[in-house]
Design a protein around this motif. Structure first.
Motif, PDB file in Angstrom:
ATOM      1  N   ARG A  27       0.814  -1.210   0.000  1.00 54.05           N
ATOM      2  CA  ARG A  27       0.000   0.000   0.000  1.00 54.05           C
ATOM      3  C   ARG A  27       0.852   1.266   0.000  1.00 54.05           C
ATOM      4  O   ARG A  27       0.343   2.372  -0.158  1.00 54.05           O
ATOM      5  CB  ARG A  27      -0.928   0.010   1.214  1.00 54.05           C
ATOM      6  N   GLU A  28       2.174   1.093   0.204  1.00 55.01           N
ATOM      7  CA  GLU A  28       3.062   2.242   0.251  1.00 55.01           C
ATOM      8  C   GLU A  28       3.356   2.742  -1.164  1.00 55.01           C
ATOM      9  O   GLU A  28       3.561   1.949  -2.083  1.00 55.01           O
ATOM     10  CB  GLU A  28       4.375   1.868   0.949  1.00 55.01           C
ATOM     11  N   ASN A  29       3.408   4.053  -1.317  1.00 46.36           N
ATOM     12  CA  ASN A  29       3.667   4.657  -2.616  1.00 46.36           C
ATOM     13  C   ASN A  29       5.066   4.319  -3.111  1.00 46.36           C
ATOM     14  O   ASN A  29       6.055   4.585  -2.449  1.00 46.36           O
ATOM     15  CB  ASN A  29       3.511   6.176  -2.514  1.00 46.36           C
ATOM     16  N   GLY A  30       5.161   3.728  -4.299  1.00 45.88           N
ATOM     17  CA  GLY A  30       6.449   3.430  -4.909  1.00 45.88           C
ATOM     18  C   GLY A  30       7.126   2.185  -4.372  1.00 45.88           C
ATOM     19  O   GLY A  30       8.254   1.888  -4.762  1.00 45.88           O
ATOM     20  N   ILE A  31       6.457   1.442  -3.490  1.00 49.35           N
ATOM     21  CA  ILE A  31       7.056   0.250  -2.900  1.00 49.35           C
ATOM     22  C   ILE A  31       6.142  -0.951  -3.154  1.00 49.35           C
ATOM     23  O   ILE A  31       4.932  -0.868  -2.971  1.00 49.35           O
ATOM     24  CB  ILE A  31       7.276   0.425  -1.389  1.00 49.35           C
ATOM     25  N   ARG A  32       6.756  -2.040  -3.579  1.00 52.81           N
ATOM     26  CA  ARG A  32       5.967  -3.250  -3.828  1.00 52.81           C
ATOM     27  C   ARG A  32       6.708  -4.446  -3.257  1.00 52.81           C
ATOM     28  O   ARG A  32       7.920  -4.570  -3.394  1.00 52.81           O
ATOM     29  CB  ARG A  32       5.742  -3.444  -5.324  1.00 52.81           C
ATOM     30  N   GLY A  33       5.986  -5.327  -2.617  1.00 53.73           N
ATOM     31  CA  GLY A  33       6.567  -6.542  -2.073  1.00 53.73           C
ATOM     32  C   GLY A  33       5.986  -7.766  -2.763  1.00 53.73           C
ATOM     33  O   GLY A  33       4.783  -7.827  -3.027  1.00 53.73           O
ATOM     34  N   GLU A  34       6.836  -8.731  -3.075  1.00 49.85           N
ATOM     35  CA  GLU A  34       6.406  -9.951  -3.745  1.00 49.85           C
ATOM     36  C   GLU A  34       7.066 -11.160  -3.095  1.00 49.85           C
ATOM     37  O   GLU A  34       8.201 -11.084  -2.611  1.00 49.85           O
ATOM     38  CB  GLU A  34       6.793  -9.918  -5.234  1.00 49.85           C
ATOM     39  N   CYS A  35       6.363 -12.284  -3.100  1.00 47.24           N
ATOM     40  CA  CYS A  35       6.963 -13.552  -2.710  1.00 47.24           C
ATOM     41  C   CYS A  35       7.822 -14.051  -3.867  1.00 47.24           C
ATOM     42  O   CYS A  35       7.409 -13.957  -5.031  1.00 47.24           O
ATOM     43  CB  CYS A  35       5.889 -14.579  -2.390  1.00 47.24           C
ATOM     44  N   VAL A  36       8.980 -14.563  -3.569  1.00 44.06           N
ATOM     45  CA  VAL A  36       9.893 -15.029  -4.618  1.00 44.06           C
ATOM     46  C   VAL A  36       9.335 -16.246  -5.337  1.00 44.06           C
ATOM     47  O   VAL A  36       9.240 -16.276  -6.570  1.00 44.06           O
ATOM     48  CB  VAL A  36      11.279 -15.368  -4.028  1.00 44.06           C
ATOM     49  N   PHE A  37       8.939 -17.258  -4.554  1.00 47.45           N
ATOM     50  CA  PHE A  37       8.578 -18.538  -5.144  1.00 47.45           C
ATOM     51  C   PHE A  37       7.070 -18.741  -5.269  1.00 47.45           C
ATOM     52  O   PHE A  37       6.297 -18.328  -4.400  1.00 47.45           O
ATOM     53  CB  PHE A  37       9.132 -19.686  -4.295  1.00 47.45           C
TER      54      PHE A  37
END
Length: 313
Positions: A27-37
């Motif tokens: 939800r942060e502007n300009g930041i994205r988190g993803e699971c690797v696998f």
């Protein structure tokens, strides 16, 4: 075209498990988190492990779609694991212009993740001790300022939730029992939840499985004060102080190194072993002292993430 502040964070948590923290991250502007696998069964996990260690090409088959979005100039922070050096090398080969960080969000003594130096990424850690011992760059524990606890009615004076890391932190189990007995004798209304098999801990606080993240945040919201118990030799700052202080809650901790942090104050943080036990009642009953926004802003995920890519003198 990548924006200047666009940063991709790669995590190794199980994507089938609900992760509130990762949801807030996105939800942060300009930041994205993803699971690797991608999620796979036991047999495929064994094959995947062999594939990653073998050095054979084609490891992208195990990844989520994030790897298809790697473009020139992309900034990527990978939370360190036993696989992260291999994956970062693969990313760099795919797009040489990417900027890569391997961030150790655990101590080397506990995780035993390899510390390998390569020219295609930089090693960072949240642990000051490890930064000195392994010559890594330091970027402290962060929090997400927009992550606010629910406004639940207070039920507990003090709450503690933790584990002994499957028996790795033996001293922590002893300390948890010691502080539980101390606070119980003083008549505080407590919530203690400790995942351990150690019989030294009384049955009423000894648990076998973790609370869900929703349950954890609910308990913190219903607590007047958050208790942090770390192993005596550990110097890192956990998320507990930042979660508590940013939500107007006080902290009790046995981590003496916390006095070095900008947000430390005697009004909001009680240090076991340094402050006087007879002052606990007064500490808990006095109102929370607001902290200047610019102090907590240093630890916010926005400032924290930019430090990875800020040129150091």
């Amino acid at each position: 075209m990548e924006k200047e502040n666009d940063i991709l964070f790669l995590f190794f948590n199980n994507p089938q498990n609900n992760n509130i923290f990762l949801e807030w991250f996105n939800r942060e502007n300009g930041i994205r988190g993803e699971c690797v696998f991608k999620p796979v069964g036991i047999l495929c996990r064994i094959i995947r492990r062999f594939h990653l260690y073998s050095g054979l090409p084609g490891i992208g088959i195990w990844f989520y779609q994030w790897h298809k979005e790697i473009r020139p100039g992309k900034k990527i922070v990978c939370i360190a694991s036993k696989y992260s050096p291999r994956i970062l090398k693969w990313i760099k080969k795919k797009e040489p212009s990417v900027m890569l960080i391997n961030y150790y969000w655990d101590s080397i003594a506990v995780s035993r993740y390899p510390v390998k130096e390569y020219p295609y990424y930089k090693n960072y850690t949240f642990c000051k001790k490890d930064s000195k011992q392994y010559a890594m760059l330091y970027n402290p524990q962060f929090y997400i300022s927009s992550m606010k606890l629910p406004t639940n009615k207070l039920k507990y004076d003090i709450s503690f939730i933790g584990s002994d890391r499957e028996g790795v932190w033996e001293e922590r189990a002893i300390l948890v029992n010691q502080y539980y007995q101390l606070l119980k004798q003083k008549g505080f209304h407590l919530f203690f939840y400790f995942v351990t098999k150690k019989q030294e801990c009384p049955e009423e606080i000894r648990k076998q499985k973790w609370l869900t993240e929703e349950e954890y945040y609910k308990v913190v919201a219903e607590s007047r004060v958050v208790l942090e118990i770390v192993n005596p030799e550990e110097e890192w700052i956990t998320l507990r102080p930042l979660l508590a202080l940013s939500n107007g809650k006080k902290l009790i901790s046995n981590n003496r190194s916390i006095v070095e942090e900008a947000y430390y104050s005697k009004e909001n943080i009680f240090i076991l072993g340094l402050d006087k036990e007879q002052d606990l009642f007064g500490f808990i009953n006095k109102p929370f002292t607001p902290i200047a926004e610019e102090i907590l802003a240093y630890y916010d995920v926005q400032a924290w993430s930019k430090r990875f890519f800020t040129k150091r003198e």
